[in-house]
Design a protein around this motif. Structure first.
Motif, mmCIF file in Angstrom:
data_model
loop_
_atom_site.group_PDB
_atom_site.id
_atom_site.type_symbol
_atom_site.label_atom_id
_atom_site.label_comp_id
_atom_site.label_asym_id
_atom_site.label_seq_id
_atom_site.Cartn_x
_atom_site.Cartn_y
_atom_site.Cartn_z
ATOM 1 N N LEU A 97 -18.856 15.432 28.407
ATOM 2 C CA LEU A 97 -19.525 15.038 27.164
ATOM 3 C C LEU A 97 -20.992 15.432 27.182
ATOM 4 O O LEU A 97 -21.692 15.169 28.159
ATOM 5 C CB LEU A 97 -19.425 13.526 26.951
ATOM 6 C CG LEU A 97 -18.060 12.959 26.646
ATOM 7 C CD1 LEU A 97 -18.084 11.440 26.706
ATOM 8 C CD2 LEU A 97 -17.603 13.418 25.285
ATOM 9 N N THR A 127 -19.241 13.036 17.611
ATOM 10 C CA THR A 127 -18.751 11.842 18.299
ATOM 11 C C THR A 127 -17.323 11.512 17.888
ATOM 12 O O THR A 127 -16.505 11.119 18.727
ATOM 13 C CB THR A 127 -19.679 10.640 18.014
ATOM 14 O OG1 THR A 127 -20.987 10.960 18.484
ATOM 15 C CG2 THR A 127 -19.196 9.385 18.716
ATOM 16 N N ARG A 156 -18.570 19.993 17.943
ATOM 17 C CA ARG A 156 -17.870 18.720 18.110
ATOM 18 C C ARG A 156 -18.857 17.580 17.915
ATOM 19 O O ARG A 156 -19.969 17.626 18.440
ATOM 20 C CB ARG A 156 -17.259 18.632 19.504
ATOM 21 C CG ARG A 156 -16.246 19.709 19.754
ATOM 22 C CD ARG A 156 -15.759 19.636 21.197
ATOM 23 N NE ARG A 156 -14.963 20.807 21.493
ATOM 24 C CZ ARG A 156 -15.304 21.730 22.364
ATOM 25 N NH1 ARG A 156 -16.423 21.632 23.044
ATOM 26 N NH2 ARG A 156 -14.517 22.767 22.580
ATOM 27 N N TRP A 207 -14.927 13.907 19.755
ATOM 28 C CA TRP A 207 -14.865 13.553 21.177
ATOM 29 C C TRP A 207 -14.100 12.248 21.368
ATOM 30 O O TRP A 207 -13.281 12.115 22.271
ATOM 31 C CB TRP A 207 -16.277 13.428 21.772
ATOM 32 C CG TRP A 207 -16.936 14.737 22.074
ATOM 33 C CD1 TRP A 207 -17.906 15.351 21.335
ATOM 34 C CD2 TRP A 207 -16.681 15.590 23.191
ATOM 35 N NE1 TRP A 207 -18.260 16.546 21.931
ATOM 36 C CE2 TRP A 207 -17.531 16.705 23.077
ATOM 37 C CE3 TRP A 207 -15.822 15.519 24.279
ATOM 38 C CZ2 TRP A 207 -17.550 17.740 24.003
ATOM 39 C CZ3 TRP A 207 -15.832 16.549 25.211
ATOM 40 C CH2 TRP A 207 -16.699 17.637 25.069
#
Length: 188
Positions: free
Chosen positions: A145, A119, A117, A122
């Motif tokens: 995160l 940025t 994943r 997310w």
């Protein structure tokens, strides 16, 4: 040139130019797929995709986006699953399609299945949770995160503002647009 004609609503001329070209690379094929899709001709886009001698990742992703845009998430997901590989843009395209259709359970499941994943991924799932009123879910996502960038902080703040009924003005709206832009999220 194909894209320029299509953007000016000259789809027939774009197709004539495509047909007359001595050779076609993936970029031109994909431009025609996107042009057909953007003008409501999904069937023509699908025919172009089927005729492509070789499909790169961009063409696959464009076709997934086209199918999703025209309302068939099941077909979009089926094509996504057939892709020989996925990059962040492909994952985010399918993730965004689920979110735009308010299929947050499927979006979360897809997000959980992502091997890597970034940025943009997310930001997409975090913003979707916050903007759809699930600040607790957004908070859980935010707490997991691996790295909290300014883009992700902004998505969380903007979503919280919306939930609290805080007035949003031009500056907060511009901030959200910048957040989406820097995070790679495409506003549909």
């Amino acid at each position: 040139m194909v894209t320029a004609l299509a953007e000016r609503n000259q789809l027939e001329e774009a197709r004539i130019l495509f047909d007359r070209a001595p050779c076609h690379d993936d970029v031109v094929w994909t431009a025609m797929i996107v042009a057909y899709s953007n003008h409501g001709h999904l069937e023509e886009a699908m025919k172009m995709f089927a005729r492509m001698p070789q499909r790169d990742l961009v063409a696959w992703t464009a076709m997934v986006a086209a199918i999703a845009l025209h309302g068939s998430l099941i077909d979009a997901r089926a094509l996504f699953d057939q892709m020989p590989q996925h990059d962040s843009v492909a994952w985010n395209t399918m993730l965004g399609a689920y979110i735009q259709s308010n299929c947050l359970v499927q979006a979360r499941e897809l997000f959980a299945a992502m091997p890597v994943r970034d940025t943009a991924n997310w930001n997409t799932i975090l913003a979707a949770s916050a903007e759809r009123g699930n600040v607790l879910q957004a908070g859980k996502i935010f707490s997991t995160l691996p790295e909290r960038s300014i883009v992700l902080w902004n998505a969380m703040v903007f979503g919280s503002m919306a939930m609290e009924g805080e007035a949003r003005n031009e500056i907060s709206f511009q901030g959200n647009l910048l957040t989406c832009n820097h995070g790679g999220t495409r506003l549909l």
